[in-house]
Design a protein around this motif. Sequence first.
Motif, PDB file in Angstrom:
ATOM      1  N   GLY A  81       0.826  -1.211   0.000  1.00 34.27           N
ATOM      2  CA  GLY A  81       0.000   0.000   0.000  1.00 34.27           C
ATOM      3  C   GLY A  81       0.859   1.258   0.000  1.00 34.27           C
ATOM      4  N   GLN A  82       1.851   1.279   0.898  1.00 34.13           N
ATOM      5  CA  GLN A  82       2.772   2.422   1.005  1.00 34.13           C
ATOM      6  C   GLN A  82       3.469   2.734  -0.308  1.00 34.13           C
ATOM      7  OE1 GLN A  82       5.787   1.465   3.880  1.00 34.13           O
ATOM      8  NE2 GLN A  82       4.416   1.925   5.593  1.00 34.13           N
ATOM      9  N   MET A  83       3.980   1.681  -0.922  1.00 32.61           N
ATOM     10  CA  MET A  83       4.719   1.846  -2.168  1.00 32.61           C
ATOM     11  C   MET A  83       3.830   2.475  -3.230  1.00 32.61           C
ATOM     12  SD  MET A  83       6.390  -1.134  -4.588  1.00 32.61           S
ATOM     13  CE  MET A  83       4.771  -1.763  -5.117  1.00 32.61           C
ATOM     14  N   THR A  84       2.633   1.936  -3.383  1.00 26.26           N
ATOM     15  CA  THR A  84       1.717   2.422  -4.420  1.00 26.26           C
ATOM     16  C   THR A  84       1.359   3.883  -4.146  1.00 26.26           C
ATOM     17  OG1 THR A  84       0.903   0.154  -4.490  1.00 26.26           O
ATOM     18  CG2 THR A  84      -0.392   1.794  -5.683  1.00 26.26           C
ATOM     19  N   GLU A  85       1.167   4.217  -2.869  1.00 24.74           N
ATOM     20  CA  GLU A  85       0.799   5.586  -2.502  1.00 24.74           C
ATOM     21  C   GLU A  85       1.967   6.562  -2.694  1.00 24.74           C
ATOM     22  OE1 GLU A  85      -1.409   5.708   1.253  1.00 24.74           O
ATOM     23  OE2 GLU A  85      -0.400   7.647   1.585  1.00 24.74           O
ATOM     24  N   ARG A  86       3.137   6.215  -2.134  1.00 19.97           N
ATOM     25  CA  ARG A  86       4.276   7.138  -2.186  1.00 19.97           C
ATOM     26  C   ARG A  86       4.756   7.382  -3.603  1.00 19.97           C
ATOM     27  NH1 ARG A  86       9.333   7.086   1.317  1.00 19.97           N
ATOM     28  NH2 ARG A  86       9.624   8.795  -0.163  1.00 19.97           N
ATOM     29  N   LEU A  87       4.480   6.440  -4.494  1.00 18.71           N
ATOM     30  CA  LEU A  87       4.911   6.623  -5.878  1.00 18.71           C
ATOM     31  C   LEU A  87       3.763   7.125  -6.745  1.00 18.71           C
ATOM     32  CD1 LEU A  87       7.254   3.631  -5.714  1.00 18.71           C
ATOM     33  CD2 LEU A  87       7.984   5.833  -6.620  1.00 18.71           C
ATOM     34  N   ASP A  88       2.661   7.557  -6.097  1.00 22.21           N
ATOM     35  CA  ASP A  88       1.509   8.113  -6.824  1.00 22.21           C
ATOM     36  C   ASP A  88       1.029   7.191  -7.930  1.00 22.21           C
ATOM     37  OD1 ASP A  88       1.151  10.632  -5.535  1.00 22.21           O
ATOM     38  OD2 ASP A  88       2.988  11.348  -6.518  1.00 22.21           O
ATOM     39  N   ALA A  89       1.022   5.893  -7.664  1.00 18.32           N
ATOM     40  CA  ALA A  89       0.668   4.945  -8.712  1.00 18.32           C
ATOM     41  C   ALA A  89      -0.744   4.414  -8.527  1.00 18.32           C
ATOM     42  CB  ALA A  89       1.670   3.791  -8.707  1.00 18.32           C
ATOM     43  N   GLU A  90      -1.311   3.881  -9.599  1.00 15.21           N
ATOM     44  CA  GLU A  90      -2.641   3.259  -9.521  1.00 15.21           C
ATOM     45  C   GLU A  90      -2.527   1.763  -9.236  1.00 15.21           C
ATOM     46  OE1 GLU A  90      -3.154   4.582 -13.357  1.00 15.21           O
ATOM     47  OE2 GLU A  90      -2.953   6.605 -12.501  1.00 15.21           O
ATOM     48  N   SER A  91      -1.378   1.197  -9.640  1.00 22.19           N
ATOM     49  CA  SER A  91      -1.205  -0.228  -9.372  1.00 22.19           C
ATOM     50  C   SER A  91       0.190  -0.476  -8.813  1.00 22.19           C
ATOM     51  CB  SER A  91      -1.441  -1.052 -10.636  1.00 22.19           C
ATOM     52  OG  SER A  91      -0.425  -0.805 -11.575  1.00 22.19           O
ATOM     53  N   GLY A  92       0.283  -1.510  -8.002  1.00 26.81           N
ATOM     54  CA  GLY A  92       1.558  -1.856  -7.376  1.00 26.81           C
ATOM     55  C   GLY A  92       1.715  -3.367  -7.333  1.00 26.81           C
ATOM     56  N   ASP A 118      11.121 -23.546  -1.103  1.00 28.11           N
ATOM     57  CA  ASP A 118      11.238 -22.271  -1.790  1.00 28.11           C
ATOM     58  C   ASP A 118       9.841 -21.634  -1.869  1.00 28.11           C
ATOM     59  OD1 ASP A 118      12.957 -20.522  -3.611  1.00 28.11           O
ATOM     60  OD2 ASP A 118      11.269 -20.980  -4.919  1.00 28.11           O
ATOM     61  N   VAL A 119       9.677 -20.461  -1.240  1.00 31.76           N
ATOM     62  CA  VAL A 119       8.345 -19.834  -1.135  1.00 31.76           C
ATOM     63  C   VAL A 119       8.367 -18.437  -1.745  1.00 31.76           C
ATOM     64  CG1 VAL A 119       6.535 -19.059   0.485  1.00 31.76           C
ATOM     65  CG2 VAL A 119       7.881 -21.111   0.997  1.00 31.76           C
ATOM     66  N   THR A 120       7.284 -18.054  -2.410  1.00 33.78           N
ATOM     67  CA  THR A 120       7.153 -16.701  -2.954  1.00 33.78           C
ATOM     68  C   THR A 120       5.795 -16.113  -2.565  1.00 33.78           C
ATOM     69  OG1 THR A 120       8.405 -17.447  -4.884  1.00 33.78           O
ATOM     70  CG2 THR A 120       7.329 -15.298  -5.069  1.00 33.78           C
ATOM     71  N   PHE A 121       5.819 -14.895  -2.031  1.00 32.99           N
ATOM     72  CA  PHE A 121       4.582 -14.126  -1.840  1.00 32.99           C
ATOM     73  C   PHE A 121       4.496 -13.105  -2.964  1.00 32.99           C
ATOM     74  CE2 PHE A 121       4.822 -14.348   3.120  1.00 32.99           C
ATOM     75  CZ  PHE A 121       4.351 -15.644   3.090  1.00 32.99           C
ATOM     76  N   ILE A 122       3.331 -13.001  -3.600  1.00 28.76           N
ATOM     77  CA  ILE A 122       3.116 -11.964  -4.604  1.00 28.76           C
ATOM     78  C   ILE A 122       1.897 -11.149  -4.186  1.00 28.76           C
ATOM     79  CG2 ILE A 122       2.571 -11.490  -7.043  1.00 28.76           C
ATOM     80  CD1 ILE A 122       3.835 -14.307  -7.618  1.00 28.76           C
ATOM     81  N   GLY A 123       2.102  -9.850  -4.010  1.00 30.96           N
ATOM     82  CA  GLY A 123       0.988  -8.961  -3.668  1.00 30.96           C
ATOM     83  C   GLY A 123       0.766  -7.992  -4.817  1.00 30.96           C
ATOM     84  N   GLU A 124      -0.502  -7.794  -5.188  1.00 27.32           N
ATOM     85  CA  GLU A 124      -0.819  -6.886  -6.291  1.00 27.32           C
ATOM     86  C   GLU A 124      -1.961  -5.976  -5.899  1.00 27.32           C
ATOM     87  OE1 GLU A 124      -0.818  -8.922 -10.464  1.00 27.32           O
ATOM     88  OE2 GLU A 124      -0.923 -10.515  -8.948  1.00 27.32           O
ATOM     89  N   ILE A 125      -1.796  -4.679  -6.152  1.00 27.15           N
ATOM     90  CA  ILE A 125      -2.887  -3.710  -5.998  1.00 27.15           C
ATOM     91  C   ILE A 125      -3.253  -3.212  -7.387  1.00 27.15           C
ATOM     92  CG2 ILE A 125      -3.405  -1.340  -5.278  1.00 27.15           C
ATOM     93  CD1 ILE A 125      -1.993  -1.759  -2.735  1.00 27.15           C
ATOM     94  N   THR A 126      -4.543  -3.259  -7.716  1.00 31.76           N
ATOM     95  CA  THR A 126      -5.017  -2.630  -8.954  1.00 31.76           C
ATOM     96  C   THR A 126      -6.206  -1.778  -8.540  1.00 31.76           C
ATOM     97  OG1 THR A 126      -4.578  -4.784  -9.944  1.00 31.76           O
ATOM     98  CG2 THR A 126      -5.513  -3.094 -11.394  1.00 31.76           C
ATOM     99  N   GLY A 127      -6.037  -0.469  -8.616  1.00 28.84           N
ATOM    100  CA  GLY A 127      -7.081   0.428  -8.128  1.00 28.84           C
ATOM    101  C   GLY A 127      -7.316   0.172  -6.648  1.00 28.84           C
ATOM    102  N   THR A 128      -8.534  -0.222  -6.258  1.00 29.82           N
ATOM    103  CA  THR A 128      -8.825  -0.437  -4.832  1.00 29.82           C
ATOM    104  C   THR A 128      -8.737  -1.911  -4.445  1.00 29.82           C
ATOM    105  OG1 THR A 128     -11.166  -0.645  -5.352  1.00 29.82           O
ATOM    106  CG2 THR A 128     -10.375   1.566  -4.758  1.00 29.82           C
ATOM    107  N   LYS A 129      -8.408  -2.759  -5.422  1.00 28.98           N
ATOM    108  CA  LYS A 129      -8.411  -4.200  -5.191  1.00 28.98           C
ATOM    109  C   LYS A 129      -7.006  -4.720  -4.870  1.00 28.98           C
ATOM    110  CE  LYS A 129      -9.925  -8.316  -7.673  1.00 28.98           C
ATOM    111  NZ  LYS A 129      -9.943  -8.811  -9.068  1.00 28.98           N
ATOM    112  N   THR A 130      -6.903  -5.538  -3.819  1.00 31.49           N
ATOM    113  CA  THR A 130      -5.626  -6.166  -3.476  1.00 31.49           C
ATOM    114  C   THR A 130      -5.735  -7.680  -3.640  1.00 31.49           C
ATOM    115  OG1 THR A 130      -5.147  -4.429  -1.871  1.00 31.49           O
ATOM    116  CG2 THR A 130      -3.911  -6.470  -1.637  1.00 31.49           C
ATOM    117  N   MET A 131      -4.742  -8.282  -4.263  1.00 25.65           N
ATOM    118  CA  MET A 131      -4.744  -9.736  -4.428  1.00 25.65           C
ATOM    119  C   MET A 131      -3.462 -10.316  -3.886  1.00 25.65           C
ATOM    120  SD  MET A 131      -6.277 -10.803  -8.128  1.00 25.65           S
ATOM    121  CE  MET A 131      -4.859 -10.033  -8.857  1.00 25.65           C
ATOM    122  N   MET A 132      -3.593 -11.446  -3.159  1.00 28.31           N
ATOM    123  CA  MET A 132      -2.417 -12.121  -2.618  1.00 28.31           C
ATOM    124  C   MET A 132      -2.277 -13.506  -3.250  1.00 28.31           C
ATOM    125  SD  MET A 132      -0.727 -10.296  -0.418  1.00 28.31           S
ATOM    126  CE  MET A 132       0.189 -11.561   0.528  1.00 28.31           C
TER     127      MET A 132
END
Lengths: 256, 256, 256, 256
Positions: A81-92, A118-132
């Motif tokens: 969330g922080q990253m998307t906000e601080r970089l003024d982006a719509e998606s992260g 071996d584990v990977t977490f992927i988080g995605e924000i598109t507009g108001t939607k967050t997917m894990m």
Amino acid sequence: EDVQNIADQRKIAIDKVGIKDIKHPVKVSDRTTGEQHTIANFNMYVNLPHQFKGTHMSRFVEILNQHEREITVKSFREMLGQMTERLDAESGYIEMNFPYFVNKEAPVSKVKSLMDYDVTFIGEITGTKTMMTVKVVVPVTSLCPCSKNISDYGAHNQRSHVTLTVRVDSFVWIEDLIDLVEKEASCEIFGLLKRPDEKFVTERAYDNPKFVEDMVRDIAARLNDDSRITAYTVESENFESIHNHSAYALITKGFD
Amino acid sequence: EDVQNIADQRKIAIDKVGIKDIKHPVKVSDRTTGEQHTIANFNMYVNLPHQFKGTHMSRFVEILNQHEREITVKSFREMLGQMTERLDAESGYIEMNFPYFVNKEAPVSKVKSLMDYDVTFIGEITGTKTMMTVKVVVPVTSLCPCSKNISDYGAHNQRSHVTLTVRVDSFVWIEDLIDLVEKEASCEIFGLLKRPDEKFVTERAYDNPKFVEDMVRDIAARLNDDSRITAYTVESENFESIHNHSAYALITKGFD
Amino acid sequence: EDVQNIADQRKIAIDKVGIKDIKHPVKVSDRTTGEQHTIANFNMYVNLPHQFKGTHMSRFVEILNQHEREITVKSFREMLGQMTERLDAESGYIEMNFPYFVNKEAPVSKVKSLMDYDVTFIGEITGTKTMMTVKVVVPVTSLCPCSKNISDYGAHNQRSHVTLTVRVDSFVWIEDLIDLVEKEASCEIFGLLKRPDEKFVTERAYDNPKFVEDMVRDIAARLNDDSRITAYTVESENFESIHNHSAYALITKGFD
Amino acid sequence: EDVQNIADQRKIAIDKVGIKDIKHPVKVSDRTTGEQHTIANFNMYVNLPHQFKGTHMSRFVEILNQHEREITVKSFREMLGQMTERLDAESGYIEMNFPYFVNKEAPVSKVKSLMDYDVTFIGEITGTKTMMTVKVVVPVTSLCPCSKNISDYGAHNQRSHVTLTVRVDSFVWIEDLIDLVEKEASCEIFGLLKRPDEKFVTERAYDNPKFVEDMVRDIAARLNDDSRITAYTVESENFESIHNHSAYALITKGFD
């Protein structure tokens, strides 16, 4: 003034821009011990609208270093969330890949030893939607049903990597995903095995032969029954002991 | 009887099943010399309907070995059709990854030397539809506009990998894709450079600074104008000379 | 009875036998913070005299798991002794490879960020003699003196990996080895740089051009003056920004 | 004037300097077909006496490109001499690593298919002395004697990599080294196996169990009897099907 802030005339938006392959120590939630220390490799991206020339690369690293050695699933979501906000982006987009350890008990002697996954977490924000999305590579034993069937004795077997990628909408322990896969293999594998354990896993695999096709189907059947999982891909790669190539199978469901 | 042919009761179809990571010598069409010998790594998969227990793994290897050392783009398409047919499948997928060499001329001295590029052909059949995708990794020099702008002299620069993935509906030479990318870099790179060449590429890169964002946008602009290309993804990864991580950008268009 | 304990008739001793590529969490001494958590990859071997058929593989894993997440330089030495003793061997060898993090300060803004270095400890027992070797890969910037000299402006530069392998007979911090290398590079590199820092490192590299030959010589000169170091190998690999290959140099001294 | 030719005052000679990781197409002698096309990765180094500031990097690439796609064992030796001479060096080193293919016959059906092996030639000149070293990685099946012995049925088996490094003073075919290793494995492996072949290799491995220790000893015994081989190292790494790590053994003889 910042070259990055110049207006861009090319009218071409960028889908992902950021930093790739940066290592950082992290703490990850552990079903048994509460948490464990590990080392993660991060990719962190945002979108960039057509009118901006460049993103601010140093901010990605700042965000990562703010949390220093305390990154958890919770702070992972916060960072996104922080990253998307601080970089003024719509998606992260943040990808975090790390070795994860489980202290497993040998099947007969009950001696304990660590196994790494071996584990990977992927988080995605598109507009108001967050997917894990969570991805786990589980090494197991596979034993070939055809080889067992046609041979007077023995059967070729090998290490296989089962890769499970799941989209979740409620909390799932990494260990839950590992358990689910290991139960469907010819046999699970261990760091430390004493002689009675070695007898057990040898016979267990022979009693439980599975093609690469069986492995992904049996895991898919269990995933179909798990309401926490909204989409999945299950892959198995068998590093064949009789060939210099792999047998491979994949089932995917729910990713559009 | 074959264990593979037993009827399966689990009602779960498999999206991809086959062999992975098998090496084979091949011949690839070359814009300049007609053809070149190289070594490819293959992944070959088909779908498997729910009612069949297993595929026939040995047939994949047979198909690959029939063509022995003579695999070309033409026989690549034939192999894709053959594989799908011989395995009674509705869909088929072949991926073929290989180093490809171009004999480049240095910019001033005109001395020639080979440069290697990592290329992948992906062929997919779904029902009656065949799709071809080509992926090329082009190593180039990138020079940072911000570093040049704020410094009294010098500018950090580095090797970058531009990865271009295109879906094509008519013939495109590998060299066409490489040229397109190299023209948009800060400077293209070479195997062999004499002193006047080294002066040329140093000054050319300094005269032509590009952010990772500029690189993918300028390539995207050219791809937008190329009617042979129906979909593309362009990525650039800059192995920053002032950091231990990469800067990365991606633009994608036309893949649904 | 154990197959391993059968007497062997082939009269051929084995130089090294054991386990390879096993991951384990560890703690490593840190000059600044006391210690840090990281993840190591282990190779553990002993010799096997000609008269024994096999070693006891499970004992290696037991020794590793006894120390669980608390392995330090001290326990590393203990493990080496324990392993050699418990396996009734005359010689023992442990290699432990891990990412190590240093919290570096940017040169002008003084903002802090972590940088990762690839470190290996190698411990060897032969009879009553123990030898410790430390290997550190330090990523730095190198800037080409020839390119600077012949060009009207600019100079090609790139990320380089300096690999320093030292045999020590008294304690040396990992940070001491890193500092020694970074001081001799065209410029050291950082996780996080603000604009004034980026100006600084760009100009610093331009003011301080070094061939791959200069880098290894200048580091060798400093190692020659360090009495704690009894033998060394210093290598530099420059990932040339104008070529698709590396420039490489190596100096070695004191390893027989 | 060349910066490289400036006199150096540091009094430190460089053991190896040159280029690393450059790819080039080559032709290699083949026992069956005369020769085969493949792709090699080259490292090329010379020594540099203390009084010279730098070597001439472009000459290495020139030497490589002179021979273009026609590099053989003969031209490999010539290149080694040429390089050392043209760079006015006392010692020279060339390493050439490539995949090599053998068209193998399945044990029962006699169907043919290609198998790939990873091969490295290392040529070294020191003064007037030239040494040739050949390294071959042979993938095989290993089956565990202990697992077979203690289990009522079955035995764990896996793919193993046997790495044979030999110094030779007369001509040895790559295929000779491969044959020697494959005969001593639990079973050799193949690209293509039909059902009767799969039965054969399964039973052959079960009839022929070998510890990692047995594999290296049995190969060492054969090497001791081969007069063409003046020094060797034989290593086996078994990618255990019941663990997530490898079992490993090494025997070396004759390298000082």
